[in-house]
Enzyme design. Structure first.
Site: not given
Lengths: 294, 294
Positions: A91, A142, A161
């Site tokens: 985000d 990944d 996070d």
């Protein structure tokens, strides 16, 4: 483990024995990515909300508590952080917080799901603005693989996070993952890892702390903060330092109030300050007892 | 303002734009007293729950955070408290906490609703055990009237453990009420008053603090704690000292760890300790800004 239902214009988050619901004004986005279901809705009282696989990731009203704490707890605990890695955080909120630190020269971010980034840029531009920082290098992929290839000792700080340890984030609470992070950190480097709720998950917290005590040879501490829309209203952070120059997480040596432009940078700090930093490490008596390795 | 619905075996707590639900195993008690609806149910994961007029007052799982903080924040901030008054607190939990303090000689409690006391003795005996302490004097009646008749300067500490400021507790956030409390406290005496959520009620908090700054001439501070089943997962406390020997709420001069038998008394402390005491006064930056008189 929580999941969501849309019922009577509410998003309902269920966990065992309880549920939290937010009233939906409008569904803004709903699509399945390669990895998870991505949902954005406008709530009545918490602003826009990002939901991944039925788990609330952030709301505009209270994201500040999570994003500011997970970024500044580690970065304010060491002097002049330069190279930082963010695992997850698609985000962009953590990037935006890290970019308050002028000492930082490189912010690598490894997010597995490009849809999360795109959705954030579209619906949460005040968070995703962090991607525009020229110090940011985005790696879509990944994190476990990324870390395996990272030069040993490269980072001053790593921020994990991640979403809850189900779905794409499952590997991120296991020993090999922590070992690759410890390897990628410089001596006296620091990790801040999202670490569940002290009211709900003391077993999981104990497991994580046990692993990290063995993997990181420096200080390992648990901190927590209030986030109303997370289960039980709190979220924890595991702070770990590698062997080397001693790190005292409880007393920020790099206080944000003294960093030029950090408090007002782009948007004003809403939650974090040096008092809150120190206070976050004070644990209730039941947590100290149930997590025996604290 | 919240209210409850029983729907599909869940108790649903609604506030504007959100709801929190607890799964009901069994309704244990439901009756209307002279003042309010009193409900007790067995939940799946939070133990037994007491609800007054649709507002969760306590659950067995997380009541410790509220009861221990509201009692020990004031009592550990002054030396050798002797006379204490509890307003509300009919469940007895605050009494049980106060009774850890050997210095205390008298605990007056003024609860308006006898049904709350009876229900607590029946369903929450581990809380209501506080009523058995020989230092306790129970007064069933209106606290405003009780305080008007109290001798000036009688109490070292007053704890206001009221329900939300609607229904019978409405008068308890108004200036005349605080004035009667200030009058009933000795110089350098302390009040601890339940003071809402910093995430939801900064206006109300600001009003209370403004009134208390004018009414109490000593230190006025705001503290908060995590309580998962309260709206937004936190509850605040307003700590006020009258003019006289200075009180520094941030540094407990009467630390509970040094009081003989206090930590293990009857039941072990679950939440409170001296670190948590100090940490409770650290406020997020948005709270400091929105509550301008902090």
């Amino acid at each position: 483990m929580m999941f969501s239902l849309i019922r009577n214009d509410n998003i309902v988050y269920l966990s065992i024995g309880e549920a939290h619901s937010l009233r939906v004004e409008q569904i803004l986005f709903k699509e399945r990515s390669e990895f998870q279901e991505v949902l954005v809705f406008q709530s009545s009282t918490y602003g826009k909300v990002l939901v991944l696989d039925g788990i609330v990731q952030l709301t505009e009203k209270d994201e500040c508590a999570y994003q500011e704490m997970i970024a500044h707890l580690p970065l304010c605990s060491i002097k002049s952080p330069k190279n930082v890695l963010v695992v997850g955080g698609g985000d962009g909120g953590v990037l935006t917080e890290i970019s308050r630190h002028n000492s930082v020269e490189l912010i690598d971010i490894c997010e597995i799901d490009k849809m999360v980034i795109d959705v954030s840029k579209r619906f949460f531009p005040q968070l995703a603005v962090g991607f525009d920082d020229p110090r940011v290098r985005l790696h879509v992929g990944d994190a476990v693989e990324f870390l395996k290839c990272a030069p040993a000792g490269k980072y001053d700080a790593v921020v994990v996070d991640s979403s809850d340890p189900v779905g794409p984030a499952q590997e991120l609470v296991e020993r090999p993952f922590f070992e690759t992070i410890a390897r990628a950190l410089r001596p006296g480097g620091v990790l801040c890892n999202m670490a569940e709720s002290m009211w709900l998950h003391t077993h999981l917290i104990q497991d994580m702390i046990s692993i990290c005590r063995e993997t990181f040879k420096g200080s390992v501490r648990y901190a927590w903060t209030s986030v109303p829309t997370y289960p039980s209203g709190v979220i924890g952070f595991l702070l770990c330092a590698t062997e080397g120059p001693a790190v005292d997480f409880l007393h920020p040596v790099n206080p944000i109030e003294e960093l030029e432009g950090a408090v007002q940078h782009k948007r004003q700090l809403k939650y974090y300050n040096s008092e809150i930093h120190r206070a976050a490490f004070a644990l209730p008596s039941f947590v100290k007892r149930e997590v025996s390795c604290l």
